[in-house]
Design a protein around this motif. Structure first.
Motif, PDB file in Angstrom:
ATOM      1  N   ALA A  56       0.961  -1.239  -0.144  1.00  0.00           N
ATOM      2  CA  ALA A  56       0.133   0.076   0.054  1.00  0.00           C
ATOM      3  C   ALA A  56       0.827   1.200   0.181  1.00  0.00           C
ATOM      4  CB  ALA A  56      -0.798   0.051   1.332  1.00  0.00           C
ATOM      5  N   GLY A  57       0.081   2.375  -0.467  1.00  0.00           N
ATOM      6  CA  GLY A  57       1.045   3.694  -0.663  1.00  0.00           C
ATOM      7  C   GLY A  57       1.329   4.255   0.776  1.00  0.00           C
ATOM      8  N   PHE A  60      -1.221   5.070   4.372  1.00  0.00           N
ATOM      9  CA  PHE A  60      -2.381   3.914   4.240  1.00  0.00           C
ATOM     10  C   PHE A  60      -2.837   3.687   5.373  1.00  0.00           C
ATOM     11  CE2 PHE A  60      -3.689  -0.406   4.106  1.00  0.00           C
ATOM     12  CZ  PHE A  60      -4.742  -0.204   3.587  1.00  0.00           C
ATOM     13  N   THR A 184       5.526  -0.439   1.290  1.00  0.00           N
ATOM     14  CA  THR A 184       5.286   0.182   0.023  1.00  0.00           C
ATOM     15  C   THR A 184       5.773  -0.623  -1.052  1.00  0.00           C
ATOM     16  OG1 THR A 184       5.420   2.231   1.266  1.00  0.00           O
ATOM     17  CG2 THR A 184       5.644   2.261  -1.299  1.00  0.00           C
ATOM     18  N   SER A 206      -4.505   2.389  -1.226  1.00  0.00           N
ATOM     19  CA  SER A 206      -3.701   3.848  -1.744  1.00  0.00           C
ATOM     20  C   SER A 206      -3.657   4.684  -0.576  1.00  0.00           C
ATOM     21  CB  SER A 206      -4.324   4.599  -2.970  1.00  0.00           C
ATOM     22  OG  SER A 206      -5.901   4.692  -2.157  1.00  0.00           O
ATOM     23  N   THR A 207      -2.817   5.790  -0.737  1.00  0.00           N
ATOM     24  CA  THR A 207      -2.803   6.594   0.483  1.00  0.00           C
ATOM     25  C   THR A 207      -4.052   7.316   0.691  1.00  0.00           C
ATOM     26  OG1 THR A 207      -0.639   7.269  -0.259  1.00  0.00           O
ATOM     27  CG2 THR A 207      -1.666   8.852   0.998  1.00  0.00           C
ATOM     28  N   ARG A 223      -0.889  14.872  -4.433  1.00  0.00           N
ATOM     29  CA  ARG A 223      -1.384  14.806  -5.605  1.00  0.00           C
ATOM     30  C   ARG A 223      -0.904  15.686  -6.799  1.00  0.00           C
ATOM     31  NH1 ARG A 223      -2.772   9.792  -6.301  1.00  0.00           N
ATOM     32  NH2 ARG A 223      -4.069   8.903  -4.844  1.00  0.00           N
ATOM     33  N   ARG A 233       2.340   6.777  -8.578  1.00  0.00           N
ATOM     34  CA  ARG A 233       1.633   5.646  -8.552  1.00  0.00           C
ATOM     35  C   ARG A 233       2.098   4.634  -7.914  1.00  0.00           C
ATOM     36  NH1 ARG A 233       2.426   3.969 -14.745  1.00  0.00           N
ATOM     37  NH2 ARG A 233       1.421   2.307 -13.977  1.00  0.00           N
ATOM     38  N   LEU A 236       1.835   6.549  -3.685  1.00  0.00           N
ATOM     39  CA  LEU A 236       0.760   7.120  -3.474  1.00  0.00           C
ATOM     40  C   LEU A 236      -0.445   6.074  -3.636  1.00  0.00           C
ATOM     41  CD1 LEU A 236       0.834  10.953  -4.318  1.00  0.00           C
ATOM     42  CD2 LEU A 236       1.353   9.792  -2.174  1.00  0.00           C
ATOM     43  N   ASP A 237      -0.379   5.468  -5.132  1.00  0.00           N
ATOM     44  CA  ASP A 237      -1.565   4.630  -5.383  1.00  0.00           C
ATOM     45  C   ASP A 237      -1.278   3.095  -5.035  1.00  0.00           C
ATOM     46  OD1 ASP A 237      -2.813   6.777  -6.338  1.00  0.00           O
ATOM     47  OD2 ASP A 237      -1.769   6.541  -8.352  1.00  0.00           O
ATOM     48  N   GLY A 238      -0.148   2.937  -4.449  1.00  0.00           N
ATOM     49  CA  GLY A 238       0.452   1.702  -4.054  1.00  0.00           C
ATOM     50  C   GLY A 238       0.460   0.649  -5.252  1.00  0.00           C
ATOM     51  N   GLU A 239       0.775   1.290  -6.345  1.00  0.00           N
ATOM     52  CA  GLU A 239       0.841   0.051  -7.389  1.00  0.00           C
ATOM     53  C   GLU A 239       2.443  -0.407  -7.492  1.00  0.00           C
ATOM     54  OE1 GLU A 239      -0.060   1.343 -11.302  1.00  0.00           O
ATOM     55  OE2 GLU A 239      -1.261   2.982 -10.813  1.00  0.00           O
TER      56      GLU A 239
END
Length: 436
Positions: A56-57, A60, A184, A206-207, A223, A233, A236-239
């Motif tokens: 996760a970002g 989170f 992360t 995600s965050t 953001r 990504r 923050l987005d946890g990708e």
């Protein structure tokens, strides 16, 4: 009367009015009732899992989730033996034990464990014990045995797979030993391996999922700055982002070139690469130390880079690194002017020769032969340099950059230093040529 779920999502004033009507004892218990406070994406997965990996970002709530899972396990398993594994003992204590969302902070007054710092151990009243370990010392995980474990930020563990394998061999107490890994997402070998292993349950997030507990201005700023970028990504987005298309370095290549830090003892020659900040503020100064080892391989031995420094600070950092390693020269990017870089270093009492290099030659053209040297096994990393390696894996064929940050300051400094040593090796092999 509203349900608890409705109250959790009601305006702060409505929630405060409801909480005010509670008795002190009931309110105190509610504040530490994780089953009531947690979000759905912070709940353990169902099914028969042995590893729960939470990718996760930032922000989170990964640390809180891991700590609460361990707290719940300890409270319901008297006499339990638990492992707490972090990238280092310092980080483990600062984040997992004593941090704002660590095990001491989340515990209720009536069942707060006692931390014995000399033994790196948390003791609950019911006999449950959690011991802190460093992934940088995987051999410390030989011998003990556990029924549960919490592993924090496994993507930055310095000896990831070795530490993980040693931990897994200790998970032999109880009917169903389980491990929670919070991190992360980064496409390092350990994380990629776990994604494909049976018995591993994965939760993403995600965050923004924790926005009610984060600063609104901070979240908006992050953001605005990083939204849509690779760094955004991931962080923050946890990708979990795989290798960049056209990248000169891959994660697998870097891992293949890794050796123990001990390999850099008493090098034959040391060069420091410097990429000074291009602007007065907002840029880092890349400072990377490279060495010619006794086996004639070239090694990255330290990333001494400094974030957002004024000139005298980065110059002092270069001088300190030179003194630590006994460097014989500095190779510095000098688009701002070679004389300015040299004079700044002289003010920090750094008397080493300064060799200027110019980015106008083409970063891609200079980096490509260095990447080829990695492929040939001529270059090694004596240790783990996560921030530097992330930038190296963002350098692309042709000079492009798609890694974290606005500029690959660390990667550029690394390329300058390694290129100088590799060129010195090449010249030394030419008949009748001596290194000067």
């Amino acid at each position: 009367m509203k349900s608890l779920d409705e109250l959790r999502h009601s305006p702060p004033s409505a929630f405060a009015a409801w909480a005010h009507r509670l008795s002190d004892d009931r309110a105190a218990k509610l504040m530490t009732d994780w089953a009531w406070w947690r979000r759905d994406d912070q709940c353990p997965p169902g099914g028969d899992w042995r590893v729960w990996m939470l990718l996760a970002g930032r922000g989170f709530g990964k640390t809180r989730t891991g700590a609460e899972w361990i707290r719940g396990y300890a409270e319901t398993h008297p006499g339990a033996r638990i492992a707490l594994v972090a990238a280092s003992l310092h980080e483990g204590r600062q984040i997992m034990v004593e941090g704002e969302s660590g095990l001491l902070a989340i515990a209720p007054d009536y069942d707060r464990p006692e931390y014995e710092s000399s033994l790196r151990r948390l003791n609950w009243a019911n006999g449950a014990v959690a011991t802190l370990y460093s992934a940088a010392e995987p051999e410390s995980l030989r011998g003990p045995e556990h029924g549960a474990a919490w592993c924090d930020e496994i993507a930055k563990w310095p000896q990831g797979e070795t530490a993980w394998d040693n931990l897994m061999l200790t998970m032999r107490i109880g009917d169903a030993p389980r491990v929670v890994a919070t991190t992360t997402p980064r496409a390092v070998p350990l994380v990629r391996r776990l994604k494909g292993e049976p018995g591993v349950a994965i939760t993403g997030g995600s965050t923004a999922a924790n926005r009610l507990n984060l600063s609104g201005p901070w979240l908006a700023a992050m953001r605005g700055i990083y939204g849509g970028t690779r760094l955004g990504r991931q962080e923050l987005d946890g990708e979990m982002l795989e290798d960049i298309e056209g990248a000169l370095w891959t994660r697998a290549l870097v891992e293949r070139c890794r050796v123990d830090a001990d390999a850099a003892v008493k090098p034959l020659r040391v060069v420091i690469g410097v990429d000074p900040p291009a602007t007065a503020k907002g840029d880092a100064c890349g400072i990377v130390v490279a060495a010619l080892l006794r086996d004639k391989k070239v090694a990255v031995v330290e990333d001494a880079s400094v974030e957002n420094p004024p000139p005298h600070v980065w110059a002092q950092a270069v001088a300190a690194a030179a003194a630590r390693w006994g460097a014989d020269r500095i190779v510095a990017e000098s688009n701002m002017g070679g004389e300015m870089v040299e004079s700044t270093l002289r003010q920090a009492d750094c008397a080493l020769p300064v060799v200027p290099v110019y980015a106008s030659v083409g970063k891609g053209r200079r980096a490509e032969p260095v990447a080829i040297a990695y492929e040939r096994g001529e270059v090694v990393h004596a240790g783990v340099f996560a921030a530097l390696e992330d930038q190296l894996c963002g350098l692309q064929t042709g000079g492009g950059y798609a890694g974290p940050g606005r500029s690959p300051d660390r990667a550029d400094a690394c390329v300058w230093a390694l290129a100088a040593l590799l060129e010195g090796k090449r010249r030394a092999r030419e008949p009748g040529v001596r290194r000067v």
